[in-house]
Design an enzyme around this catalytic site. Structure first.
Site, PDB file in Angstrom:
ATOM      1  N   SER A 125       0.829  -1.208   0.000  1.00  0.00           N
ATOM      2  CA  SER A 125       0.000   0.000   0.000  1.00  0.00           C
ATOM      3  C   SER A 125       0.863   1.257   0.000  1.00  0.00           C
ATOM      4  O   SER A 125       1.976   1.268   0.540  1.00  0.00           O
ATOM      5  CB  SER A 125      -0.864  -0.021   1.266  1.00  0.00           C
ATOM      6  OG  SER A 125      -1.416   1.244   1.506  1.00  0.00           O
ATOM      7  N   TYR A 150      -2.013  -1.692  10.817  1.00  0.00           N
ATOM      8  CA  TYR A 150      -2.263  -2.147   9.443  1.00  0.00           C
ATOM      9  C   TYR A 150      -1.107  -1.706   8.531  1.00  0.00           C
ATOM     10  O   TYR A 150      -0.518  -2.520   7.812  1.00  0.00           O
ATOM     11  CB  TYR A 150      -3.600  -1.587   8.917  1.00  0.00           C
ATOM     12  CG  TYR A 150      -3.667  -1.611   7.412  1.00  0.00           C
ATOM     13  CD1 TYR A 150      -3.883  -2.805   6.730  1.00  0.00           C
ATOM     14  CD2 TYR A 150      -3.454  -0.450   6.663  1.00  0.00           C
ATOM     15  CE1 TYR A 150      -3.900  -2.836   5.335  1.00  0.00           C
ATOM     16  CE2 TYR A 150      -3.466  -0.469   5.282  1.00  0.00           C
ATOM     17  CZ  TYR A 150      -3.689  -1.662   4.628  1.00  0.00           C
ATOM     18  OH  TYR A 150      -3.687  -1.695   3.259  1.00  0.00           O
ATOM     19  N   LYS A 154       2.098  -3.872   6.388  1.00  0.00           N
ATOM     20  CA  LYS A 154       2.503  -3.770   4.978  1.00  0.00           C
ATOM     21  C   LYS A 154       4.004  -3.503   4.878  1.00  0.00           C
ATOM     22  O   LYS A 154       4.695  -4.093   4.063  1.00  0.00           O
ATOM     23  CB  LYS A 154       1.703  -2.681   4.260  1.00  0.00           C
ATOM     24  CG  LYS A 154       0.218  -3.023   4.101  1.00  0.00           C
ATOM     25  CD  LYS A 154       0.025  -4.264   3.234  1.00  0.00           C
ATOM     26  CE  LYS A 154      -1.386  -4.799   3.251  1.00  0.00           C
ATOM     27  NZ  LYS A 154      -1.531  -6.128   2.618  1.00  0.00           N
TER      28      LYS A 154
HETATM   29  N1  UFG Z   1     -13.112  10.835   3.659  1.00  0.00           N
HETATM   30  C1  UFG Z   1     -14.135  11.695   3.993  1.00  0.00           C
HETATM   31  N2  UFG Z   1     -15.271  11.147   4.487  1.00  0.00           N
HETATM   32  C2  UFG Z   1     -15.448   9.800   4.668  1.00  0.00           C
HETATM   33  C3  UFG Z   1     -14.398   8.932   4.303  1.00  0.00           C
HETATM   34  C4  UFG Z   1     -13.241   9.484   3.811  1.00  0.00           C
HETATM   35  O1  UFG Z   1     -14.010  12.913   3.864  1.00  0.00           O
HETATM   36  O2  UFG Z   1     -16.512   9.370   5.130  1.00  0.00           O
HETATM   37  C5  UFG Z   1     -11.882  11.399   3.079  1.00  0.00           C
HETATM   38  C6  UFG Z   1     -10.658  11.108   3.932  1.00  0.00           C
HETATM   39  O3  UFG Z   1     -10.476  12.122   4.882  1.00  0.00           O
HETATM   40  C7  UFG Z   1      -9.552  11.095   2.881  1.00  0.00           C
HETATM   41  C8  UFG Z   1     -10.247  10.616   1.609  1.00  0.00           C
HETATM   42  O4  UFG Z   1     -11.632  10.782   1.838  1.00  0.00           O
HETATM   43  O5  UFG Z   1      -9.102  12.380   2.667  1.00  0.00           O
HETATM   44  C9  UFG Z   1      -9.976   9.167   1.289  1.00  0.00           C
HETATM   45  O6  UFG Z   1     -10.257   8.393   2.430  1.00  0.00           O
HETATM   46  P1  UFG Z   1     -10.302   6.800   2.375  1.00  0.00           P
HETATM   47  O7  UFG Z   1     -10.620   6.325   3.765  1.00  0.00           O
HETATM   48  O8  UFG Z   1     -11.182   6.344   1.289  1.00  0.00           O
HETATM   49  O9  UFG Z   1      -8.819   6.405   1.954  1.00  0.00           O
HETATM   50  P2  UFG Z   1      -7.437   6.720   2.685  1.00  0.00           P
HETATM   51  O10 UFG Z   1      -6.606   7.447   1.693  1.00  0.00           O
HETATM   52  O11 UFG Z   1      -7.607   7.353   4.005  1.00  0.00           O
HETATM   53  O12 UFG Z   1      -6.919   5.242   2.982  1.00  0.00           O
HETATM   54  C10 UFG Z   1      -6.517   4.440   1.921  1.00  0.00           C
HETATM   55  C11 UFG Z   1      -6.782   2.975   2.234  1.00  0.00           C
HETATM   56  C12 UFG Z   1      -5.943   2.489   3.392  1.00  0.00           C
HETATM   57  C13 UFG Z   1      -4.522   2.843   3.155  1.00  0.00           C
HETATM   58  C14 UFG Z   1      -4.364   4.313   2.850  1.00  0.00           C
HETATM   59  C15 UFG Z   1      -2.964   4.647   2.464  1.00  0.00           C
HETATM   60  O13 UFG Z   1      -8.135   2.779   2.564  1.00  0.00           O
HETATM   61  O14 UFG Z   1      -6.049   1.096   3.459  1.00  0.00           O
HETATM   62  O15 UFG Z   1      -5.177   4.668   1.740  1.00  0.00           O
HETATM   63  O16 UFG Z   1      -2.736   6.010   2.513  1.00  0.00           O
HETATM   64  F1  UFG Z   1      -3.775   2.553   4.245  1.00  0.00           F
END
Ligand code: UFG
Length: 347
Positions: A125, A150, A154
């Site tokens: 990741s 998590y 990785k």
């Molecule tokens: N977000 C919102 N509202 C929500 C969910 C997410 O505003 O209800 C925003 C988050 O703040 C973030 C973006 O949308 O800015 C993306 O969030 P995600 O949770 O979809 O993805 P992330 O980038 O936080 O996480 C992903 C993977 C993880 C991994 C990570 C690596 O889900 O498994 O990328 O950076 F570890």
């Protein structure tokens, strides 16, 4: 080549199932191992409907050493292994660290100990880069201290494979660092099945649009980005799946430069949360209710990939647009609420 047998662990999960489809499309014979901890056997029917084939399926928990050993003894003619099986929720990993270390690392150790193929693709990741100093992020960007168990699994997983490759000269592995996988197969026969309240942006958006959630919380609009909301590299899951086939072929054809290589998988484009919302509305014609709230702990400002290495060396690139990805996620969401077996996931 006669033997085209590929083991896909976690092959009934989100990225795993799409990769199974991409492999079958390219004439590989797939064997799936999954412990069904975060998926449904109905996914096998989805794969069958898309490809006309039902892959061989073994319900095995990779922590069970004996069973893993027996599996590889019986299947001693595998051409490759794609290892997805792992727990993947950042939040859950903070609450259950031991479960994450045990599940994600013991499974990997058992595979390396007993494997009957010398070609391994490991699901890693972009979380290993943390908040990178330079954008877009290339593979030689420094690895940052993991923010969650998590993320740490990785990083440690990559190190375990790298150390193993150092001593096992005939063994070859590729770690693929995914940016943000989204979307679903265009048939809407398979897709993402989040358990309970989704943590990730896209399933939360589709569940809000279908009326299951009242509104989407946008976690912070005071970041130093184009509109204040965080930026990510959202990649269509079928593009990601096809990258696995390209990586596997890279190893099978002996094109590797060293026996352990790392590749970023993304589109190379960053989009903010508000840009994703607008794109979703445009792609689907659905209006989305959202409220800006506080930042989510652990979120970084921006991450998007430099994908030159994968483009050049794997001969692969992401071809699907953000709108197409969001449209496919929406089609899948609509399908799920009608599907008897999947409805339970969306309560
Ligand atoms: N977000 C919102 N509202 C929500 C969910 C997410 O505003 O209800 C925003 C988050 O703040 C973030 C973006 O949308 O800015 C993306 O969030 P995600 O949770 O979809 O993805 P992330 O980038 O936080 O996480 C992903 C993977 C993880 C991994 C990570 C690596 O889900 O498994 O990328 O950076 F570890």
């Amino acid at each position: 080549m006669n033997n085209k047998k590929i083991l896909v662990t976690g092959g009934l999960g989100f990225i795993g199932s799409h990769t199974v489809v991409a492999l079958i499309n390219k004439g590989f014979k797939v064997i799936i191992i999954d412990n069904l901890s975060n998926c449904h056997t109905e996914v096998l029917n989805g794969i069958q409907k898309i490809t006309g084939e039902t892959p061989e399926f073994h319900e095995i928990d990779l922590r069970e050493k004996k069973k893993v050993k027996q599996f590889f003894e019986k299947n001693d003619d595998l051409l490759g292994i794609i290892h997805f099986a792992a727990s993947k929720s950042v939040g859950e990993s903070i609450k259950k660290p031991l479960m994450y270390y045990e599940n994600n690392l013991c499974g990997l150790l058992n595979i390396l100990s007993f494997q009957s193929s010398s070609n391994l693709i490991f699901s890693s990741s972009c979380t290993v880069y943390g908040e990178a100093d330079k954008l877009p992020i290339s593979e030689n960007a420094p690895i940052k201290k993991a923010e969650s168990p998590y993320g740490n699994t990785k990083q440690i997983g990559e190190e375990i494979i790298r150390d193993f490759c150092r001593v096992e000269n005939d063994f070859k592995a590729i770690a693929l660092r995914y940016f943000n996988p989204i979307g679903a197969h265009s048939s809407a026969e398979i897709g993402e099945l989040p358990l309970g309240t989704p943590q990730n942006l896209i399933p939360y958006i589709t569940q809000t649009a279908i009326g299951q959630r009242e509104y989407l919380s946008v976690f912070g609009n005071d970041y130093f980005t184009v509109d204040g909301t965080p930026v990510r590299d959202y990649i269509h899951v079928m593009d990601l799946a096809e990258a696995h086939v390209a990586a596997l072929n890279h190893l099978i054809e002996g094109k590797e430069e060293t026996n352990y290589e790392v590749f970023n998988l993304g589109t190379g484009r960053g989009n903010s949360v508000l840009q994703v919302i607008r794109s979703f509305e445009k792609a689907t014609g659905q209006q989305l209710f959202y409220k800006v709230e506080n930042r989510r702990e652990g979120d970084i400002t921006a991450a998007y990939a430099n994908v030159e290495k994968a483009n050049k060396k794997l001969g692969w690139q992401a071809v699907r647009s953000l709108e197409e990805s969001l449209k496919s996620a929406w089609e899948w969401q609509k399908r799920c609420v009608k599907h008897k077996k999947y409805r339970l996931y969306f309560l």
